[in-house]
Design a protein around this motif. Sequence first.
Motif, PDB file in Angstrom:
ATOM      1  N   ALA A  38     -50.419  46.669 -43.596  1.00 50.15           N
ATOM      2  CA  ALA A  38     -50.249  45.371 -43.020  1.00 50.15           C
ATOM      3  C   ALA A  38     -50.994  44.528 -41.569  1.00 50.15           C
ATOM      4  N   ALA A  39     -50.842  45.128 -40.468  1.00 54.04           N
ATOM      5  CA  ALA A  39     -51.415  44.749 -39.574  1.00 54.04           C
ATOM      6  C   ALA A  39     -53.182  44.783 -39.117  1.00 54.04           C
ATOM      7  N   LEU A  40     -53.869  46.067 -40.005  1.00 55.12           N
ATOM      8  CA  LEU A  40     -55.118  46.354 -40.078  1.00 55.12           C
ATOM      9  C   LEU A  40     -55.873  45.339 -41.468  1.00 55.12           C
ATOM     10  N   GLY A  41     -54.435  44.522 -41.994  1.00 57.64           N
ATOM     11  CA  GLY A  41     -55.136  43.463 -42.918  1.00 57.64           C
ATOM     12  C   GLY A  41     -54.863  41.863 -42.408  1.00 57.64           C
ATOM     13  N   VAL A  42     -54.406  41.871 -41.552  1.00 56.53           N
ATOM     14  CA  VAL A  42     -54.244  40.468 -40.994  1.00 56.53           C
ATOM     15  C   VAL A  42     -55.269  40.695 -39.854  1.00 56.53           C
ATOM     16  N   THR A  43     -56.116  41.512 -39.237  1.00 57.77           N
ATOM     17  CA  THR A  43     -57.108  41.836 -39.156  1.00 57.77           C
ATOM     18  C   THR A  43     -58.631  41.829 -38.998  1.00 57.77           C
ATOM     19  N   ALA A  44     -58.448  41.896 -39.995  1.00 54.95           N
ATOM     20  CA  ALA A  44     -59.910  41.733 -41.425  1.00 54.95           C
ATOM     21  C   ALA A  44     -59.919  40.584 -41.496  1.00 54.95           C
ATOM     22  N   TRP A  45     -58.854  40.270 -42.237  1.00 54.27           N
ATOM     23  CA  TRP A  45     -58.598  38.139 -42.543  1.00 54.27           C
ATOM     24  C   TRP A  45     -58.999  37.182 -41.405  1.00 54.27           C
ATOM     25  N   LEU A  46     -58.802  37.588 -40.482  1.00 52.01           N
ATOM     26  CA  LEU A  46     -59.107  37.603 -38.130  1.00 52.01           C
ATOM     27  C   LEU A  46     -60.735  37.492 -39.323  1.00 52.01           C
ATOM     28  N   GLN A  47     -61.432  38.696 -39.176  1.00 55.69           N
ATOM     29  CA  GLN A  47     -62.878  38.605 -38.792  1.00 55.69           C
ATOM     30  C   GLN A  47     -63.455  38.071 -39.957  1.00 55.69           C
TER      31      GLN A  47
END
Length: 245
Positions: free
Chosen positions: A47-56
């Motif tokens: 989930a944290a990786l998903g949020v990071t990918a969304w910010l990018q």
Amino acid sequence: MSTLLADTSDPDLGLLRAVNGLAKSSPDWLDALVAWVGEYGILLGLAALGVTAWLQARRAPDAPVAVAGLLWAPLAVAVSELANLPISAIVDRPRPFVDHPELDVLVEGKEGTLSFVSDHSAMSMGIAVALLLVNRRLGLLAGVLALLQGFCRMFVGVHYPTDVIGGFALATAVVLLLAPIAMAVLVPLCHALTRTAAAPLIVAGKRGAPGPGGDGGRRRRRASRSSADPDPGEPDEEPARDLAA
């Protein structure tokens, strides 16, 4: 109990015993840590990786397309879980500790549930493959976490190796086969959202469309008031007529 996969092959069971055997020789704190990581930790990390990918993705030149690809990740996981319901019922495979009580089970509450396919493995790989389509670096990192998830499910004694492989295959098939249909819907949706108040969720730095009380409404109200007020530079005609009389 008569099940479709009751006669488990020796390689499948042998690998499970080898991995689960590590739990028997490990300290209790390590067993507890692996159990928590396998149940919750890896999913939180994904989930944290998903949020990071969304910010990018919001800063990408094709931000609506990138964000649409990320939206497909949780949707693909949901579709995988729905597809697993009939598969699990048809295969009807009990948990490995049911037929092999010698296994060291580190997770409670799995009694009475079915083993094929592994839900945790499907969820993890579904997110990893969907992320890989949008962000290669984060997708590869998510893939490593998905593989670790499969290892943890065997370590705690709740899944056969083929349960894990089945979960990986199911999620990968759902993500890749249905991605064109999903993107045909999600990309126009994300483009449409860029013209609404939700625009900052799709494109970084873009302000949402002003509502009735926003700047546009205030400008229209100021223009309306200025057009209604008389120009202070023009003389009042009524007093002029009075003086002429």
